[in-house]
Each structure stands twice: as structure tokens, then as C-alpha cells.
Scaffold this motif. Structure first.
Motif, PDB file in Angstrom:
ATOM      1  N   VAL A  89       0.842  -1.200   0.000  1.00  0.00           N
ATOM      2  CA  VAL A  89       0.000   0.000   0.000  1.00  0.00           C
ATOM      3  C   VAL A  89       0.875   1.246   0.000  1.00  0.00           C
ATOM      4  N   GLY A  90       1.909   1.229   0.841  1.00  0.00           N
ATOM      5  CA  GLY A  90       2.801   2.384   0.899  1.00  0.00           C
ATOM      6  C   GLY A  90       3.514   2.635  -0.414  1.00  0.00           C
ATOM      7  N   GLU A  91       4.004   1.567  -1.041  1.00  0.00           N
ATOM      8  CA  GLU A  91       4.705   1.712  -2.315  1.00  0.00           C
ATOM      9  C   GLU A  91       3.763   2.198  -3.408  1.00  0.00           C
ATOM     10  N   ALA A  92       2.556   1.651  -3.440  1.00  0.00           N
ATOM     11  CA  ALA A  92       1.587   2.081  -4.452  1.00  0.00           C
ATOM     12  C   ALA A  92       1.193   3.536  -4.243  1.00  0.00           C
ATOM     13  N   SER A  93       1.069   3.951  -2.993  1.00  0.00           N
ATOM     14  CA  SER A  93       0.690   5.333  -2.687  1.00  0.00           C
ATOM     15  C   SER A  93       1.786   6.308  -3.117  1.00  0.00           C
ATOM     16  N   GLU A  94       3.026   5.968  -2.825  1.00  0.00           N
ATOM     17  CA  GLU A  94       4.143   6.838  -3.207  1.00  0.00           C
ATOM     18  C   GLU A  94       4.277   6.914  -4.721  1.00  0.00           C
ATOM     19  N   ARG A  95       4.099   5.785  -5.379  1.00  0.00           N
ATOM     20  CA  ARG A  95       4.178   5.761  -6.838  1.00  0.00           C
ATOM     21  C   ARG A  95       3.063   6.603  -7.449  1.00  0.00           C
ATOM     22  N   ALA A  96       1.859   6.492  -6.909  1.00  0.00           N
ATOM     23  CA  ALA A  96       0.727   7.264  -7.422  1.00  0.00           C
ATOM     24  C   ALA A  96       0.942   8.755  -7.212  1.00  0.00           C
ATOM     25  N   ALA A  97       1.491   9.126  -6.064  1.00  0.00           N
ATOM     26  CA  ALA A  97       1.758  10.541  -5.799  1.00  0.00           C
ATOM     27  C   ALA A  97       2.706  11.108  -6.847  1.00  0.00           C
ATOM     28  N   GLY A  98       3.705  10.332  -7.228  1.00  0.00           N
ATOM     29  CA  GLY A  98       4.622  10.790  -8.268  1.00  0.00           C
ATOM     30  C   GLY A  98       3.942  10.915  -9.621  1.00  0.00           C
ATOM     31  N   GLN A  99       3.040   9.997  -9.934  1.00  0.00           N
ATOM     32  CA  GLN A  99       2.326  10.053 -11.208  1.00  0.00           C
ATOM     33  C   GLN A  99       1.356  11.234 -11.264  1.00  0.00           C
ATOM     34  N   LEU A 100       0.896  11.681 -10.117  1.00  0.00           N
ATOM     35  CA  LEU A 100      -0.014  12.837 -10.087  1.00  0.00           C
ATOM     36  C   LEU A 100       0.743  14.161 -10.121  1.00  0.00           C
ATOM     37  N   GLU A 101       2.043  14.084 -10.328  1.00  0.00           N
ATOM     38  CA  GLU A 101       2.870  15.282 -10.396  1.00  0.00           C
ATOM     39  C   GLU A 101       3.714  15.257 -11.669  1.00  0.00           C
ATOM     40  N   PRO A 102       3.064  15.201 -12.835  1.00  0.00           N
ATOM     41  CA  PRO A 102       3.812  15.115 -14.093  1.00  0.00           C
ATOM     42  C   PRO A 102       4.595  16.399 -14.356  1.00  0.00           C
ATOM     43  N   LYS A 103       5.798  16.247 -14.897  1.00  0.00           N
ATOM     44  CA  LYS A 103       6.650  17.413 -15.133  1.00  0.00           C
ATOM     45  C   LYS A 103       6.316  18.125 -16.441  1.00  0.00           C
ATOM     46  N   ASP A 104       5.836  17.392 -17.414  1.00  0.00           N
ATOM     47  CA  ASP A 104       5.607  17.968 -18.737  1.00  0.00           C
ATOM     48  C   ASP A 104       4.138  18.204 -19.052  1.00  0.00           C
ATOM     49  N   ARG A 105       3.275  17.984 -18.065  1.00  0.00           N
ATOM     50  CA  ARG A 105       1.844  18.205 -18.281  1.00  0.00           C
ATOM     51  C   ARG A 105       1.249  18.926 -17.081  1.00  0.00           C
ATOM     52  N   ALA A 106       0.156  19.615 -17.325  1.00  0.00           N
ATOM     53  CA  ALA A 106      -0.498  20.372 -16.262  1.00  0.00           C
ATOM     54  C   ALA A 106      -1.950  19.946 -16.143  1.00  0.00           C
ATOM     55  N   TRP A 107      -2.452  19.900 -14.920  1.00  0.00           N
ATOM     56  CA  TRP A 107      -3.842  19.537 -14.699  1.00  0.00           C
ATOM     57  C   TRP A 107      -4.755  20.682 -15.100  1.00  0.00           C
ATOM     58  N   PRO A 108      -5.984  20.389 -15.472  1.00  0.00           N
ATOM     59  CA  PRO A 108      -6.941  21.468 -15.763  1.00  0.00           C
ATOM     60  C   PRO A 108      -7.059  22.399 -14.555  1.00  0.00           C
ATOM     61  N   ALA A 109      -7.249  23.675 -14.821  1.00  0.00           N
ATOM     62  CA  ALA A 109      -7.267  24.668 -13.747  1.00  0.00           C
ATOM     63  C   ALA A 109      -8.292  24.333 -12.667  1.00  0.00           C
ATOM     64  N   ASP A 110      -9.416  23.746 -13.064  1.00  0.00           N
ATOM     65  CA  ASP A 110     -10.479  23.437 -12.113  1.00  0.00           C
ATOM     66  C   ASP A 110     -10.135  22.280 -11.184  1.00  0.00           C
ATOM     67  N   ALA A 111      -9.047  21.564 -11.479  1.00  0.00           N
ATOM     68  CA  ALA A 111      -8.736  20.377 -10.683  1.00  0.00           C
ATOM     69  C   ALA A 111      -7.357  20.430 -10.023  1.00  0.00           C
ATOM     70  N   VAL A 112      -6.626  21.504 -10.208  1.00  0.00           N
ATOM     71  CA  VAL A 112      -5.253  21.592  -9.691  1.00  0.00           C
ATOM     72  C   VAL A 112      -5.208  21.388  -8.177  1.00  0.00           C
ATOM     73  N   ASP A 113      -6.010  22.142  -7.452  1.00  0.00           N
ATOM     74  CA  ASP A 113      -5.986  22.072  -5.985  1.00  0.00           C
ATOM     75  C   ASP A 113      -6.469  20.707  -5.482  1.00  0.00           C
ATOM     76  N   GLU A 114      -7.491  20.174  -6.146  1.00  0.00           N
ATOM     77  CA  GLU A 114      -8.058  18.899  -5.703  1.00  0.00           C
ATOM     78  C   GLU A 114      -7.060  17.751  -5.900  1.00  0.00           C
ATOM     79  N   VAL A 115      -6.379  17.749  -7.039  1.00  0.00           N
ATOM     80  CA  VAL A 115      -5.392  16.692  -7.295  1.00  0.00           C
ATOM     81  C   VAL A 115      -4.207  16.838  -6.344  1.00  0.00           C
ATOM     82  N   GLU A 116      -3.818  18.071  -6.063  1.00  0.00           N
ATOM     83  CA  GLU A 116      -2.716  18.297  -5.129  1.00  0.00           C
ATOM     84  C   GLU A 116      -3.073  17.762  -3.739  1.00  0.00           C
ATOM     85  N   ALA A 117      -4.322  17.950  -3.335  1.00  0.00           N
ATOM     86  CA  ALA A 117      -4.751  17.441  -2.032  1.00  0.00           C
ATOM     87  C   ALA A 117      -4.662  15.920  -1.978  1.00  0.00           C
TER      88      ALA A 117
END
Length: 228
Positions: A89-117
Motif C-alpha cells: 500500500v505504501g509503495e503504491a501510494s508513493e508511486r501514485a503521488a509521483g504520477q499525479l505530479e507530471p513534469k511535462d503536463r499540467a492539470w486542468p485549472a479546475d482540478a489543480v488544488d483537488e489533485v494536489e490534495a
């Protein structure tokens, strides 16, 4: 005189090289490209591809917790299966957190704060899982996950912001079905491309008579607490 000429040429070359070097050093660095803003469809797919495996890891952990309680009722105190599932669970959570922080793509403005949370809760879960994995059986079976309510709220708000189904299991099931269909279509396209030959290709028996036959070589010469 010849020696002087060589020296003069060498000095001129050194000066030219120095000027080129200065010019390279003075050149302004190129601006990094602007990250691609994800469309609603791509954003939803990226989010689910990150968090659905976390939810699966939580489901497997729930099974291990039930087994642990049964084992405890029988007087056993081993926690190997539970510990492995918790670390997963810990490894999957850390991996997912990294995937939700893409360097070359940006989240839609309406979802930036929610995805960061959600990303923050995943990293908190990863740290907590590492500690809980070491608990003895009497503490592991009664452990109350810290931040579970906050994680659930963050995940629900992220799904809403991304236009995904409100229910986490429904969202992940739909995503898995879509991924299965996409994979099947890609496999089919690959198989079709391998079986189809160009119309202009001639059979081996129809090669021009002037072409030399290929000499056969000898064998020696042949080379996913709260759902996200």
C-alpha cells in the motif's frame, strides 16, 4: 620566419576559440517548454491510472487484515502477510503521488488544488504504512488509520473536479474496461500489420532469373482506507 608565422597563426586561433567560448557562455539559456494542459479526458485517465492500483492494494490489505484477526483468535502472532500488504500500500501510494505530479503536463485549472490534495494524502499514507507494517499483531488488528476521512474527502472532490463517477469503484471499473478495450485494439492492429504483406512484394518463386540464388549456410555459420 616560419616559426613566427606558426606562432602568429596559433595565437589567432586561440583568440578565436576564446571569443567563441565567451559567446557560448554568454548565450541565454533556452526557456523550457510550457507544460501541456491536459484535457478533461486525459486528466481523468491519468488520475485513475495512478490511484486505481492504490485502491487495489488497499483491497488486498483488507483481506490480510481479516486473516490476521483469524490468526490472532487462534493464538498465532505472525504478521508477515499483513506487513507485506501494508508495505505494498505504501509503495503504491508513493508511486501514485509521483504520477499525479507530471513534469511535462499540467492539470486542468479546475482540478489543480483537488489533485494536489490527493497527492498530499497519498504521501502521508505512504509514510504511515511504513510504520504500521512493523506493528505487532495485537496493535495491527485494532489500528485506526490516521487521516482516512480527509483522504476520502480529497479523493471525492478530485473525482468531481475531473468529471469522474462519484463512486471510486465504479470509476476504476470503467477505466479498467476502457484500458482492456484499448489494449485489445492495439494487439489486433499489431497482428494485422504483421500478417499483411505489401501488394508489390513478389513471392520468392517469382524472382528474376538473373538473380543469384542464396547459398544456404551451415549450422555453424548461422548466426488502491478511503478509495481514491
Amino acid at each position: 620566419m616560419r616559426t613566427r608565422t606558426w606562432r602568429a597563426a596559433g595565437a589567432a586561433a586561440s583568440a578565436t576559440a576564446a571569443l567563441l567560448l565567451i559567446g557560448c557562455q554568454a548565450a541565454a539559456p533556452e526557456e523550457p517548454p510550457e507544460p501541456e494542459v491536459l484535457s478533461a479526458t486525459k486528466a481523468g485517465g491519468l488520475y485513475l491510472s495512478a490511484v486505481c492500483p492504490v485502491n487495489e492494494a488497499w483491497d488486498e490489505l483488507d483481506v490480510e487484515v481479516d486473516r490476521l484477526r483469524i490468526a490472532q483468535s487462534r493464538g498465532d502472532d505472525g504478521t508477515e502477510g499483513f506487513s507485506e500488504a501494508m508495505l505494498a500500500v505504501g509503495e503504491a501510494s508513493e508511486r501514485a503521488a509521483g504520477q499525479l505530479e507530471p513534469k511535462d503536463r499540467a492539470w486542468p485549472a479546475d482540478a489543480v488544488d483537488e489533485v494536489e490534495a490527493v497527492r498530499d494524502t497519498l504521501r502521508d499514507d505512504a509514510k504511515q504504512a511504513e510504520k504500521v507494517a512493523d506493528l505487532p499483531i495485537e496493535k495491527a488488528t485494532v489500528y485506526s488509520w490516521k487521516g482516512a476521512a480527509d483522504a476520502g474527502v480529497a479523493a471525492a472532490e478530485a473525482r468531481e473536479a475531473l468529471g469522474l463517477p462519484a463512486d471510486a469503484e465504479t470509476a476504476c471499473t470503467q477505466w479498467q474496461e476502457q484500458e482492456a478495450e484499448r489494449s485489445a485494439a492495439e494487439r489486433s492492429a499489431t497482428e494485422d500489420s504483421q500478417t499483411e504483406k505489401p501488394a508489390t512484394e513478389k513471392p520468392a518463386t517469382e524472382k528474376p532469373a538473373t538473380e543469384k540464388p542464396v547459398t544456404e549456410k551451415s549450422p555453424a555459420e548461422k548466426s488502491g482506507a478511503a478509495k481514491n
